[in-house]
Design an enzyme around this catalytic site. Structure first.
Site, PDB file in Angstrom:
ATOM      1  N   GLY A  94       1.638   4.651   1.919  1.00 52.42           N
ATOM      2  CA  GLY A  94       0.942   5.140   3.159  1.00 52.42           C
ATOM      3  C   GLY A  94       1.307   6.672   3.431  1.00 52.42           C
ATOM      4  N   THR A  95       1.303   7.137   4.474  1.00 47.05           N
ATOM      5  CA  THR A  95       1.577   8.804   4.785  1.00 47.05           C
ATOM      6  C   THR A  95       3.074   8.967   4.114  1.00 47.05           C
ATOM      7  OG1 THR A  95       0.353   8.444   6.763  1.00 47.05           O
ATOM      8  CG2 THR A  95       1.303  10.409   6.614  1.00 47.05           C
TER       9      THR A  95
ATOM     10  N   GLY B 143       0.893  -1.035   0.065  1.00 49.84           N
ATOM     11  CA  GLY B 143      -0.083   0.154  -0.103  1.00 49.84           C
ATOM     12  C   GLY B 143       0.898   1.330   0.140  1.00 49.84           C
TER      13      GLY B 143
ATOM     14  N   ASP C  46      -0.340  10.199  16.062  1.00 50.16           N
ATOM     15  CA  ASP C  46      -0.996   9.808  14.757  1.00 50.16           C
ATOM     16  C   ASP C  46      -1.924   8.524  15.078  1.00 50.16           C
ATOM     17  OD1 ASP C  46      -1.947  10.515  12.397  1.00 50.16           O
ATOM     18  OD2 ASP C  46      -0.544   9.702  11.192  1.00 50.16           O
TER      19      ASP C  46
HETATM   20  P1  ADP Z   1      -0.660   5.191   6.613  1.00 47.55           P
HETATM   21  O1  ADP Z   1       0.756   6.117   6.714  1.00 47.55           O
HETATM   22  O2  ADP Z   1      -1.719   5.729   5.836  1.00 47.55           O
HETATM   23  O3  ADP Z   1      -1.096   4.828   8.016  1.00 47.55           O
HETATM   24  P2  ADP Z   1       1.158   3.125   6.312  1.00 47.55           P
HETATM   25  O4  ADP Z   1       2.426   3.783   5.669  1.00 47.55           O
HETATM   26  O5  ADP Z   1       1.419   2.477   7.601  1.00 47.55           O
HETATM   27  O6  ADP Z   1      -0.231   3.773   6.046  1.00 47.55           O
HETATM   28  O7  ADP Z   1       0.718   1.637   5.511  1.00 47.55           O
HETATM   29  C1  ADP Z   1       0.410   1.654   4.103  1.00 47.55           C
HETATM   30  C2  ADP Z   1      -0.078   0.383   3.715  1.00 47.55           C
HETATM   31  O8  ADP Z   1       0.800  -0.702   4.035  1.00 47.55           O
HETATM   32  C3  ADP Z   1      -1.253  -0.162   4.530  1.00 47.55           C
HETATM   33  O9  ADP Z   1      -2.344  -0.500   3.773  1.00 47.55           O
HETATM   34  C4  ADP Z   1      -0.950  -1.126   5.674  1.00 47.55           C
HETATM   35  O10 ADP Z   1      -2.173  -2.099   5.588  1.00 47.55           O
HETATM   36  C5  ADP Z   1       0.319  -1.558   4.937  1.00 47.55           C
HETATM   37  N1  ADP Z   1       1.295  -1.897   6.151  1.00 47.55           N
HETATM   38  C6  ADP Z   1       2.011  -1.023   6.791  1.00 47.55           C
HETATM   39  N2  ADP Z   1       2.577  -1.880   7.747  1.00 47.55           N
HETATM   40  C7  ADP Z   1       2.315  -2.979   7.470  1.00 47.55           C
HETATM   41  C8  ADP Z   1       2.983  -4.152   8.218  1.00 47.55           C
HETATM   42  N3  ADP Z   1       3.958  -4.092   9.221  1.00 47.55           N
HETATM   43  N4  ADP Z   1       2.359  -5.431   7.650  1.00 47.55           N
HETATM   44  C9  ADP Z   1       1.609  -5.521   6.881  1.00 47.55           C
HETATM   45  N5  ADP Z   1       1.109  -4.238   6.176  1.00 47.55           N
HETATM   46  C10 ADP Z   1       1.556  -3.172   6.507  1.00 47.55           C
END
Ligand code: ADP
Length: 303
Positions: A16-17, A14, A129
């Site tokens: 993320g921020t 995904g 956050d």
């Molecule tokens: P945000 O900054 O929008 O909270 P993240 O950067 O934390 O998003 O994560 C982006 C995507 O990656 C999300 O869809 C999340 O489900 C996935 N993700 C983040 N960390 C993990 C992890 N440790 N294991 C599995 N998926 C993850």
């Protein structure tokens, strides 16, 4: 393709921020990991070494309810953070209409959230956050806080890069009033919003702008009086609001027990100095009175 001669990159999980998140295999351990690639921006040397040093400190934050930062390294001008791989997150649980959350399930999710927070607050690290999709859930049902301290290290996340503009819903009133000296209370407020969301199965205070967010808070709890929160008058973005009387909290959470409502109201205290601490919240009778928190392995999860 291997990164740093160690991690075998797989699919993108995904955006993320702070940047893209990849699934990868740690070839040294065989463990599946998630690698967060953070854009550092146009720094002179490509990598911000202050950020790198601070990130190293996060590696010391070891707790069963905090996602482990396994490794971090600069690579091609990006910072790579390696975390343990997690299956799902609390947002997916709350949204899943096929999942019924019992009072014990809600208690268990809240307790794990607060335990993770307590560990960090003890070490003077704030999350800043907190939101349900930052609460990741592992294979044995353990909830773990993700992205600890990143908001402080990298500054307020740039929301232009992400669909996730909703962190506003979890923002404490002192942040909305522009305070620069916030403390652990901001995480308690966010945890209260998550507690409310577990009870309601929808985000509790869904403001469409920062001003509207304050309006939603006032509608739920009444406008704060200066006697309730004396420091409010001196906050940078404080403006006077038209008086709104507080509705009974019970009317907003018809299904909650008295214990749950009592804890919720103490977490939703306006004055951050009066707001219950994470440690005190964990000692609240809500957690010691029945029903007991559900064993994490028995918690319902998305199919
Ligand atoms: P945000 O900054 O929008 O909270 P993240 O950067 O934390 O998003 O994560 C982006 C995507 O990656 C999300 O869809 C999340 O489900 C996935 N993700 C983040 N960390 C993990 C992890 N440790 N294991 C599995 N998926 C993850």
């Amino acid at each position: 393709k291997k990164v740093a001669d160690r991690y075998l990159k797989r699919e993108v999980l995904g955006e993320g921020t702070y940047g893209v998140v990849y699934k990868a295999i740690d070839t040294q351990t065989g463990q599946t990991v998630a690698i967060k690639k953070i854009r550092i921006g146009k720094q002179k040397e490509g990598v911000n070494f202050t950020a790198l040093r601070e990130i190293k400190l996060l590696k010391e934050l070891k707790d069963p309810n905090i996602i482990e930062l396994i490794d971090c390294f600069p690579h091609k001008g990006n910072l790579h953070l390696v975390f343990e791989f997690m299956e799902t997150d609390l947002e997916a649980v709350i949204r899943d209409r096929n999942i019924f959350l019992s009072p014990g399930d809600i208690k268990s999710y809240l307790q794990m959230t607060l335990k993770g927070l307590a560990h960090c607050h003890k070490k003077w690290v704030l999350h800043r956050d907190m939101k349900p999709n930052n609460l990741l859930i592992g294979p044995n049902g353990q909830l773990k806080l993700a992205d600890f301290g990143l908001a402080r290290i990298f500054g307020s996340p740039d929301r232009r890069f992400t669909h996730q503009v909703f962190a506003r819903w979890y923002r404490a009133p002192e942040l909305l009033f522009g305070t620069k000296q916030y403390g652990p209370g901001v995480d308690v407020w966010a945890a209260a919003c998550i507690f409310a969301e577990l009870l309601l199965r929808r985000p509790f205070l869904q403001g469409s702008s920062d001003i509207d967010q304050l309006g939603k808070i006032f509608a739920a709890f009444g406008t704060p009086s200066p006697s309730q929160w004396p420091d409010m008058l001196y906050l940078p973005d404080y403006v006077e609001y038209q008086y709104v009387p507080p509705p009974p909290l019970r009317s907003l959470f018809p299904m909650a027990t008295d214990d749950a409502l009592d804890l919720l109201s103490k977490m939703f205290t306006y004055d951050p100095k009066e707001r219950i601490s994470v440690q005190q919240a964990l000692e609240h009778r809500y957690f010691s009175c029945p029903p007991p928190p559900t064993d994490p392995e028995k918690l319902p999860r998305p199919a």
